[in-house]
Design a protein around this motif. Structure first.
Motif, PDB file in Angstrom:
ATOM      1  N   SER B  34      36.366  29.333  36.538  1.00 21.35           N
ATOM      2  CA  SER B  34      37.712  29.316  37.105  1.00 21.35           C
ATOM      3  C   SER B  34      38.748  29.775  36.090  1.00 21.35           C
ATOM      4  O   SER B  34      39.845  30.178  36.450  1.00 21.35           O
ATOM      5  CB  SER B  34      38.058  27.926  37.643  1.00 21.35           C
ATOM      6  OG  SER B  34      38.386  27.070  36.582  1.00 21.35           O
ATOM      7  N   SER B  35      38.379  29.755  34.809  1.00 18.06           N
ATOM      8  CA  SER B  35      39.302  30.287  33.804  1.00 18.06           C
ATOM      9  C   SER B  35      39.429  31.805  33.954  1.00 18.06           C
ATOM     10  O   SER B  35      40.303  32.420  33.357  1.00 18.06           O
ATOM     11  CB  SER B  35      38.820  29.932  32.394  1.00 18.06           C
ATOM     12  OG  SER B  35      37.738  30.757  32.023  1.00 18.06           O
ATOM     13  N   GLY B  37      39.250  32.930  37.146  1.00 14.46           N
ATOM     14  CA  GLY B  37      39.572  33.035  38.569  1.00 14.46           C
ATOM     15  C   GLY B  37      38.374  33.250  39.472  1.00 14.46           C
ATOM     16  O   GLY B  37      38.481  33.921  40.495  1.00 14.46           O
ATOM     17  N   GLU B  77      36.798  37.345  49.413  1.00 14.83           N
ATOM     18  CA  GLU B  77      37.537  37.021  48.205  1.00 14.83           C
ATOM     19  C   GLU B  77      37.356  38.099  47.142  1.00 14.83           C
ATOM     20  O   GLU B  77      38.312  38.492  46.472  1.00 14.83           O
ATOM     21  CB  GLU B  77      37.080  35.656  47.673  1.00 14.83           C
ATOM     22  CG  GLU B  77      37.523  34.491  48.541  1.00 14.83           C
ATOM     23  CD  GLU B  77      36.663  33.239  48.356  1.00 14.83           C
ATOM     24  OE1 GLU B  77      36.793  32.307  49.156  1.00 14.83           O
ATOM     25  OE2 GLU B  77      35.847  33.221  47.403  1.00 14.83           O
ATOM     26  N   ARG B  81      40.155  41.301  45.738  1.00  9.82           N
ATOM     27  CA  ARG B  81      40.515  41.626  44.359  1.00  9.82           C
ATOM     28  C   ARG B  81      39.824  42.904  43.902  1.00  9.82           C
ATOM     29  O   ARG B  81      39.792  43.198  42.704  1.00  9.82           O
ATOM     30  CB  ARG B  81      40.172  40.452  43.450  1.00  9.82           C
ATOM     31  CG  ARG B  81      41.083  39.276  43.765  1.00  9.82           C
ATOM     32  CD  ARG B  81      41.001  38.244  42.694  1.00  9.82           C
ATOM     33  NE  ARG B  81      39.834  37.396  42.855  1.00  9.82           N
ATOM     34  CZ  ARG B  81      39.238  36.761  41.853  1.00  9.82           C
ATOM     35  NH1 ARG B  81      39.695  36.896  40.624  1.00  9.82           N
ATOM     36  NH2 ARG B  81      38.194  35.999  42.080  1.00  9.82           N
ATOM     37  N   GLN B 107      34.267  42.228  35.531  1.00 10.77           N
ATOM     38  CA  GLN B 107      34.364  40.799  35.808  1.00 10.77           C
ATOM     39  C   GLN B 107      33.018  40.120  35.580  1.00 10.77           C
ATOM     40  O   GLN B 107      32.950  39.035  35.007  1.00 10.77           O
ATOM     41  CB  GLN B 107      34.833  40.585  37.261  1.00 10.77           C
ATOM     42  CG  GLN B 107      34.800  39.145  37.746  1.00 10.77           C
ATOM     43  CD  GLN B 107      35.973  38.317  37.219  1.00 10.77           C
ATOM     44  OE1 GLN B 107      36.522  38.592  36.159  1.00 10.77           O
ATOM     45  NE2 GLN B 107      36.353  37.313  37.975  1.00 10.77           N
TER      46      GLN B 107
END
Lengths: 157, 157
Positions: B34-35, B37, B77, B81, B107
DNA sequence: GCCCAATGTTTGTATTCCTAACGTTTACCT
DNA sequence: AGGTAAACGTTAGGAATACAAACATTGGGC
């Protein structure tokens, strides 16, 4: 078209192995519990009650690690089936005193039996020595991270 | 009144140790993700995409172990992005072909880095040999129960 | 007597996994 | 060809565990 064998790259990661084995364990245990119409919180609450004796919801929550918000529903469910009794505390009108009924005690015996069976099924492929070592390694991990997680809360108190 | 030290009776059960350690592991990993995202499903989908190449949602679901129902949201999701691209399959109008963008690949590199760091933090209290043995024991458990769980699905086909 | 803390409760969030239903499209079978 | 079965994507929702936030009531310390 594709043969769907997926030795995904994360299969060997410790965190993934833990998730998977925990998932299997959870399935075994919660199937065992649900065969007696219960779930994890029910066992934890009943067991805590037998150890601590009657207590307030907040105290039970602290001892069992069940969040206060979830205690309400858990106790409701157990009280509906008369496995547990909720009575107002005469000496503190904020509190309810929760106590174990004899039906609750019998249910707890059943749950413990299932639970023991599940442990055996879970560990089936391991020898007694291996089970020992696994438990030891996992305990070390848990203790380590429990300390990192727990609130410092002044130790003099 | 009570000192709230609760060495509950289930603390030593293997299934409980597994739940707890898996919970810690999950917290570490999902904080790491989650750091950047992301969450677990994002990593699994991106990694599967890189391994399999572009594929339909159903095929990706089978390979990554993500349920089809959850694939939709996951892909939405990632597509929002632009880490992933969803295009109709010209040869089969039921299908979407999902493919990894270069941003998605970047990512994925980030997520893999976090993931590796988490493994180390998770296993911090164990020596290299102990880590090895833990992984081995867990693998045995997982393989055993995977076989018990998996659908027999005729082995000739 | 006041204020703060504890208590019980309700409501809502998040994650992971799973079931069910639905419409569309393709594949199979006779 | 026609009709049925299967796969696909999608939506909706449920169960279990864990937690956060708010609230009213009550107790206790000062």
């Amino acid at each position: 078209m594709e043969s769907e064998e997926t030795p995904a790259r994360w299969e060997g990661l410790p965190s993934w192995l833990l998730s998977q084995t925990a998932h299997h364990a959870h399935r075994l245990v919660s199937d065992g519990f649900s065969s007696v119409g219960a779930r994890g919180y029910h066992y934890r609450l009943l067991a805590t009650l037998e150890e601590s004796g009657p207590a307030s919801q907040a105290a039970l929550g602290r001892r069992s690690g069940i969040h206060l918000s979830d205690m309400v529903a858990t106790i409701n469910e157990l009280a509906d089936r008369e496995l547990v009794e909720r009575a107002p505390d005469p000496s503190d009108r904020r509190r309810n005193i929760i106590s174990l009924t004899s039906a609750g005690k019998r249910q707890l015996r059943r749950l413990e039996k299932r639970l023991a069976e599940c442990q055996d099924e879970l560990l089936a492929p391991l020898s007694p020595e291996e089970r020992q070592r696994l438990a030891e390694l996992l305990s070390r991990l848990r203790d380590h991270h429990d300390r990192r997680t727990r609130i410092p809360e002044e130790p003099g108190r």
